[in-house]
Design an enzyme around this catalytic site. Structure first.
Site, short mmCIF file in Angstrom:
data_model
loop_
_atom_site.label_atom_id
_atom_site.label_comp_id
_atom_site.label_asym_id
_atom_site.label_seq_id
_atom_site.Cartn_x
_atom_site.Cartn_y
_atom_site.Cartn_z
N TYR A 23 0.94 -1.42 0.19
CA TYR A 23 0.09 0.10 0.10
C TYR A 23 0.86 1.06 0.03
CZ TYR A 23 -2.95 3.55 1.62
OH TYR A 23 -3.62 4.83 1.78
N GLU B 166 -3.37 7.45 -3.99
CA GLU B 166 -3.66 6.24 -3.06
C GLU B 166 -3.36 4.90 -4.24
OE1 GLU B 166 -6.14 4.78 0.46
OE2 GLU B 166 -7.29 4.81 -1.39
#
Length: 403
Positions: free
Chosen positions: A125, A213
């Site tokens: 991530y 993101e």
């Protein structure tokens, strides 16, 4: 204290286009708007990538698409036709949508990047955003990619890392190396991650984004580092520097009231409260929403009418606010500097007359500045269900009495 930021969200395929333009490696794909073109679009993707499998992803402005059935794999053309027919045109319900879900108007056909090989596959991530407490940009990253980062933060916060970057200096090499090291990478994968992080940060800055993101960032079996998914929010206030980005706006995905307000030059953000507010100036708007909170109410919107609060503009603002059925009372809080208070007051009265019986909730009007006393007289004698206030506390008390 309320803080309001206005963003323009992008679809995954649009976000990946921006990433690719800045040299960031991505999972390649083709967007599909009509299932009749499935074969043609698939042929184009195969020609470029050589992929044998297809990943079909619904394109909506919401996360958790896979949980709602919006992300599926097709291993051949027959499966691809079936999957596209299932997803395109469906109402997709995810943890981030309403119960009604969102209509899927386009899907992304992506290449298979989970191909077999010698080394082990990993998902990470990575996001880039502004840390408003420190005034610095921040890279937030974790080895636990491909899952909800919120659950990782709750259950295993030690697996989330942060790297703050001075916006005046920009990312420096040791910071990108630190990210790759903390993710446990070595060899070519380490070098590829350093390059990925450096380019991602530069993309974030040059596009005036509020958020990048990437979840997951994939280390493929042959040690390539690519963005498999991408969520991007652009700062609305920076769009004048990026004329080509405005065409990326998907009005079908945006709040209809916000779209209508933008078309007539009003700054409007829909919220979840019960007190509608109409102000002039962002600073006064923030103070007004704080006042509403302190009065026991919840702001239903942010609405800045600017410096020309004439009858037509006020009427448009009222109509926007009243589209929200949760609004129990409206607070008009305007400082008469550029515009005189008596003109604003007359605009409110004229708007009432033009709208007939549309306004069925009480309205509190606080006007301060040029000709404020004349304005108060106009409001007090208009004969409508309008309550004038002079001080903040007086307006606060009236909110408490009326909600």
């Amino acid at each position: 204290m309320f803080i309001i930021f206005v963003f323009m969200n992008l679809h995954e395929y649009q976000a990946k286009e921006i990433l690719e333009q800045h040299g960031v490696a991505i999972q390649r794909g083709r967007v599909l708007f009509d299932k009749k073109n499935t074969s043609k679009v698939a042929d184009s993707l195969v020609l470029e990538t050589g992929t044998e499998w297809f990943v079909v992803k619904a394109q909506i402005h919401a996360g958790g698409r896979g949980k709602g059935g919006g992300v599926k794999i097709a291993k051949n053309r027959k499966e691809l036709d079936k999957v596209v027919s299932e997803i395109l045109g469906m109402r997709l319900v995810t943890p981030q949508t309403s119960k009604e879900g969102k209509l899927v108007n386009q899907v992304l056909l992506s290449e298979d990047v989970y191909y077999s090989g010698k080394s082990e596959k990993s998902e990470f991530y990575v996001s880039v955003l502004l840390n408003r407490k420190t005034g610095k940009n921040m890279i937030m990253y974790s080895s636990e990619g491909g899952v909800d980062i919120e659950s990782v933060a709750e259950k295993t916060p030690e697996l989330i890392f942060y790297e703050e970057i001075d916006p005046l200096i920009g990312i420096v090499p040791f910071q990108a190396r630190k990210v790759a090291f903390n993710l446990g990478l070595t060899g070519n994968a380490y070098k590829e991650m350093v390059k990925f992080i450096t380019l991602l940060y530069k993309c974030y800055v040059s596009s005036d984004a509020s958020l990048f993101e990437i979840n997951p960032v994939l280390k493929t079996s042959d040690d390539k580092i690519i963005a498999v998914d991408a969520k991007v929010s652009l700062d609305d206030n920076s769009l004048f520097r990026h004329k080509n980005y405005e065409s990326l706006r998907d009005y079908k995905e945006e709040n209809p009231s916000e779209t209508e307000a933008r078309a007539v030059g009003l700054n409007y953000v829909d919220l979840d409260g019960n007190v509608g507010c109409m102000v002039n100036g962002a600073g006064l708007a923030m103070a007004t929403m704080d006042l509403i909170k302190q009065s026991g109410g919840e702001p239903a919107n942010f609405l800045d009418v600017g410096g020309t609060a004439d009858a037509k503009r006020v009427e448009t603002a009222f109509r926007l606010i009243l589209k929200d059925k949760n609004v129990k009372v409206i607070l008009v809080n305007i400082f008469g500097g550029i515009v005189r208070c008596d003109r604003v007051a007359q605009g409110i009265v004229d708007a009432y007359k033009n709208m007939g019986n549309v306004i069925k909730v009480p309205v509190i009007v606080r006007l301060q500045g040029t000709n404020s006393e004349i304005a108060k007289g106009i409001i007090d004698n208009c004969g409508f269900k309008v309550y004038s206030a002079v001080e903040f506390q007086e307006a606060s008390n009236k909110i408490q009495d009326l909600i």
